[in-house]
Motif scaffolding. Structure first.
Motif, mmCIF file in Angstrom:
data_model
loop_
_atom_site.group_PDB
_atom_site.id
_atom_site.type_symbol
_atom_site.label_atom_id
_atom_site.label_comp_id
_atom_site.label_asym_id
_atom_site.label_seq_id
_atom_site.Cartn_x
_atom_site.Cartn_y
_atom_site.Cartn_z
ATOM 1 N N GLN A 1 0.812 -1.215 0.000
ATOM 2 C CA GLN A 1 0.000 0.000 0.000
ATOM 3 C C GLN A 1 0.848 1.269 0.000
ATOM 4 O OE1 GLN A 1 -2.597 -0.340 3.396
ATOM 5 N NE2 GLN A 1 -3.872 -1.925 2.456
ATOM 6 N N MET A 2 2.129 1.113 0.261
ATOM 7 C CA MET A 2 3.030 2.263 0.328
ATOM 8 C C MET A 2 4.351 1.885 -0.335
ATOM 9 S SD MET A 2 3.045 5.417 1.626
ATOM 10 C CE MET A 2 1.871 5.372 2.991
ATOM 11 N N PRO A 3 4.916 2.762 -1.173
ATOM 12 C CA PRO A 3 6.200 2.448 -1.821
ATOM 13 C C PRO A 3 7.300 2.186 -0.793
ATOM 14 C CG PRO A 3 5.174 4.368 -2.834
ATOM 15 C CD PRO A 3 4.378 4.066 -1.604
ATOM 16 N N LEU A 4 8.196 1.264 -1.124
ATOM 17 C CA LEU A 4 9.266 0.912 -0.203
ATOM 18 C C LEU A 4 10.179 2.090 0.115
ATOM 19 C CD1 LEU A 4 10.364 -2.629 -1.482
ATOM 20 C CD2 LEU A 4 9.025 -2.072 0.554
ATOM 21 N N ASN A 5 10.298 3.025 -0.830
ATOM 22 C CA ASN A 5 11.173 4.179 -0.608
ATOM 23 C C ASN A 5 10.452 5.335 0.080
ATOM 24 O OD1 ASN A 5 9.532 5.013 -2.675
ATOM 25 N ND2 ASN A 5 11.180 5.500 -4.116
ATOM 26 N N SER A 6 9.235 5.085 0.530
ATOM 27 C CA SER A 6 8.492 6.115 1.255
ATOM 28 C C SER A 6 9.141 6.380 2.608
ATOM 29 C CB SER A 6 7.042 5.667 1.453
ATOM 30 O OG SER A 6 6.385 6.467 2.409
ATOM 31 N N SER A 7 8.989 7.591 3.098
ATOM 32 C CA SER A 7 9.558 7.947 4.402
ATOM 33 C C SER A 7 8.914 7.157 5.535
ATOM 34 C CB SER A 7 9.382 9.450 4.659
ATOM 35 O OG SER A 7 8.006 9.801 4.653
ATOM 36 N N ALA A 8 7.726 6.606 5.277
ATOM 37 C CA ALA A 8 7.038 5.814 6.298
ATOM 38 C C ALA A 8 7.567 4.386 6.367
ATOM 39 C CB ALA A 8 5.541 5.795 6.022
#
Length: 247
Positions: A80-87
């Motif tokens: 649900q969120m890109p791996l390179n996201s800050s989260a």
């Protein structure tokens, strides 16, 4: 148990543990305790494993507290969120299910619960001796350790220090290791449900002749494997319970 853990990893199709064998050392360069004739685990060294630069805190590839880890699980990085996201920390969401399943079967607490918050530790346990368990009421102080990745493949975890607790009481299993996990590797679950875990493990372990002979072959290994099967049954029951809650 380190060598058995490697074979369990391969039998379940996880493929995240470094290869390990049991061997006797014969070298004048080593201290006597290593050459006394006792069998010792030999673990393949992987120089590509990423460590933090801090010498006092280098047994992990990144820092995570327990609350941060739980938030990370809800974020479902790579899905649900890109791996390179800050989260995210770059690790795919499915990796945490692999780790939780593996650590639960072996009752490895040092990675996800080094403070012994999910079971009743023995007074001789390091978490008690070092007063780590008194921090269980302060989740923000609970750090994950030995969470490692390779530089060449940072989206996949590497499992090290997998000795676990073969004699951990069956009525005090650490279910905290499974907290927040919403999916487990399908192939591993298929093996656990098949009833073939003992047969597969014995076949795999027999390839390490030193281990096989030192443990007395199949007869000497069955008690440990039966303990693993008991934990597998507890895990499957836990999963069925969670599925029922969602329905």
């Amino acid at each position: 148990m380190t060598v058995l853990a490697f074979h369990l990893d391969r039998v379940l199709g996880l493929n995240r543990s470094l290869p390990a064998v049991l061997r006797t050392f014969h070298s004048d360069l080593l201290p006597y305790k290593y050459t006394s004739g006792s069998l010792r685990p030999v673990v393949w060294w992987d120089p590509d494993i990423q460590h933090l630069a801090d010498d006092d805190n280098d047994q992990k590839s990144f820092s995570l507290t327990w609350p941060q880890y739980q938030t990370l699980l809800k974020t479902r990085c790579g899905i649900q969120m890109p791996l390179n996201s800050s989260a995210c920390v770059g690790v795919h969401h499915s990796e945490w299910g692999r780790l939780a399943l593996f650590d639960f079967l072996l009752q490895v607490h040092d990675r996800l619960d080094r403070y012994c918050c999910g079971f009743h530790p023995d007074p001789a346990d390091l978490c008690v001796e070092n007063l780590l368990n008194v921090q269980c009421s302060n989740p923000q102080h609970l750090m994950l350790v030995h969470i490692l990745v390779r530089r060449a493949d940072p989206s996949r975890l590497v499992f090290i220090d997998n000795a676990g607790r073969p004699r951990h009481p069956q009525d005090d299993l650490n279910f905290r290791l499974l907290e927040g996990i919403d999916e487990f590797p399908a192939r591993a679950l298929q093996v656990l449900r098949s009833g073939c875990l003992e047969q597969l493990l014995l076949h795999s372990l027999s390839a390490d002749k030193a281990l096989w002979e030192s443990r007395g072959g199949a007869a000497g290994l069955r008690t440990t494997i039966h303990n693993l099967q008991h934990r597998a049954n507890a895990l499957l029951q836990h999963i069925r319970g969670k599925s029922g809650e969602q329905e």
